[in-house]
Enzyme design. Structure first.
Site, PDB file in Angstrom:
ATOM      1  N   HIS A  76      -5.842 -49.931 -26.285  1.00  0.00           N
ATOM      2  CA  HIS A  76      -7.304 -49.413 -25.982  1.00  0.00           C
ATOM      3  C   HIS A  76      -7.318 -48.664 -24.733  1.00  0.00           C
ATOM      4  O   HIS A  76      -6.824 -49.322 -23.584  1.00  0.00           O
ATOM      5  CB  HIS A  76      -8.309 -50.551 -25.788  1.00  0.00           C
ATOM      6  CG  HIS A  76      -9.643 -50.410 -25.774  1.00  0.00           C
ATOM      7  ND1 HIS A  76     -10.633 -50.979 -25.026  1.00  0.00           N
ATOM      8  CD2 HIS A  76     -10.447 -49.300 -26.323  1.00  0.00           C
ATOM      9  CE1 HIS A  76     -11.796 -50.514 -25.023  1.00  0.00           C
ATOM     10  NE2 HIS A  76     -11.851 -49.538 -25.911  1.00  0.00           N
ATOM     11  N   HIS A 101      -9.750 -26.913 -17.259  1.00  0.00           N
ATOM     12  CA  HIS A 101      -8.365 -26.990 -17.914  1.00  0.00           C
ATOM     13  C   HIS A 101      -7.588 -27.522 -16.786  1.00  0.00           C
ATOM     14  O   HIS A 101      -6.584 -27.961 -17.042  1.00  0.00           O
ATOM     15  CB  HIS A 101      -8.311 -25.468 -18.122  1.00  0.00           C
ATOM     16  CG  HIS A 101      -6.928 -25.319 -18.665  1.00  0.00           C
ATOM     17  ND1 HIS A 101      -6.327 -25.660 -19.672  1.00  0.00           N
ATOM     18  CD2 HIS A 101      -5.584 -24.477 -18.344  1.00  0.00           C
ATOM     19  CE1 HIS A 101      -5.201 -25.613 -20.343  1.00  0.00           C
ATOM     20  NE2 HIS A 101      -5.093 -24.624 -19.181  1.00  0.00           N
ATOM     21  N   ALA A 151      -5.822 -24.437 -26.685  1.00  0.00           N
ATOM     22  CA  ALA A 151      -5.894 -25.461 -27.732  1.00  0.00           C
ATOM     23  C   ALA A 151      -5.285 -26.765 -27.364  1.00  0.00           C
ATOM     24  O   ALA A 151      -3.881 -26.864 -27.669  1.00  0.00           O
ATOM     25  CB  ALA A 151      -5.203 -24.810 -28.873  1.00  0.00           C
ATOM     26  N   ASN A 152      -6.030 -27.427 -26.567  1.00  0.00           N
ATOM     27  CA  ASN A 152      -5.419 -28.926 -25.962  1.00  0.00           C
ATOM     28  C   ASN A 152      -6.554 -29.928 -26.038  1.00  0.00           C
ATOM     29  O   ASN A 152      -7.580 -29.433 -25.758  1.00  0.00           O
ATOM     30  CB  ASN A 152      -5.049 -28.449 -24.375  1.00  0.00           C
ATOM     31  CG  ASN A 152      -4.030 -27.289 -24.208  1.00  0.00           C
ATOM     32  OD1 ASN A 152      -2.897 -27.219 -24.883  1.00  0.00           O
ATOM     33  ND2 ASN A 152      -4.569 -26.200 -23.584  1.00  0.00           N
TER      34      ASN A 152
END
Length: 131
Positions: free
Chosen positions: A20, A98, A121-122
């Site tokens: 978790h 970012h 695209a992360n």
């Protein structure tokens, strides 16, 4: 031989060990990965595998309660962001810069590098529980 789900042994191993709130990142081919973070490099050629194919595959096996996405993804890669949202279900989306996302990679169990060449695209996936 495993016949369903993720066949890549490194990804399968990382997912099976996650608890978790542990984190796993998926990134484009240009994302800088810290030396101390496990790199699972899937990049073959331009856009193979894609970010979305990789995200869809991981989401089939990993219970995700929250994700971190760069503000720039929503602003500068809006079509990709729409596709990401479709895959997330009820997972909470936290927007960060970012630079903060890149800094948070050092806390991930691993970063999966794809062949994706779409800017920003992360994503960082935070594991939930299945009960």
């Amino acid at each position: 031989m495993k016949k369903i789900g993720i066949l890549n042994n490194e990804i399968s191993h990382v997912i099976s060990k996650m608890g978790h709130t542990d984190s796993l990142a998926i990134g484009d081919c240009g994302l800088p990965i810290p030396e101390e973070t496990k790199r699972i490099d899937l990049a073959l050629i331009k856009n193979i595998p894609t970010f979305m194919d990789t995200l869809k595959s991981v989401m089939m096996e990993l219970q995700v309660e929250e994700v971190q996405i760069a503000n720039e993804t929503q602003d500068l890669s809006s079509e990709l962001f729409k596709e990401i949202k479709k895959q997330l279900g009820h997972a909470k989306i936290t927007f960060i810069s970012h630079e903060e996302l890149k800094n948070n990679l050092k806390h991930c169990k691993a970063v999966i590098r794809t062949g994706e060449q779409t800017p920003y695209a992360n994503i960082i996936l935070k594991s939930g529980v299945v009960f």
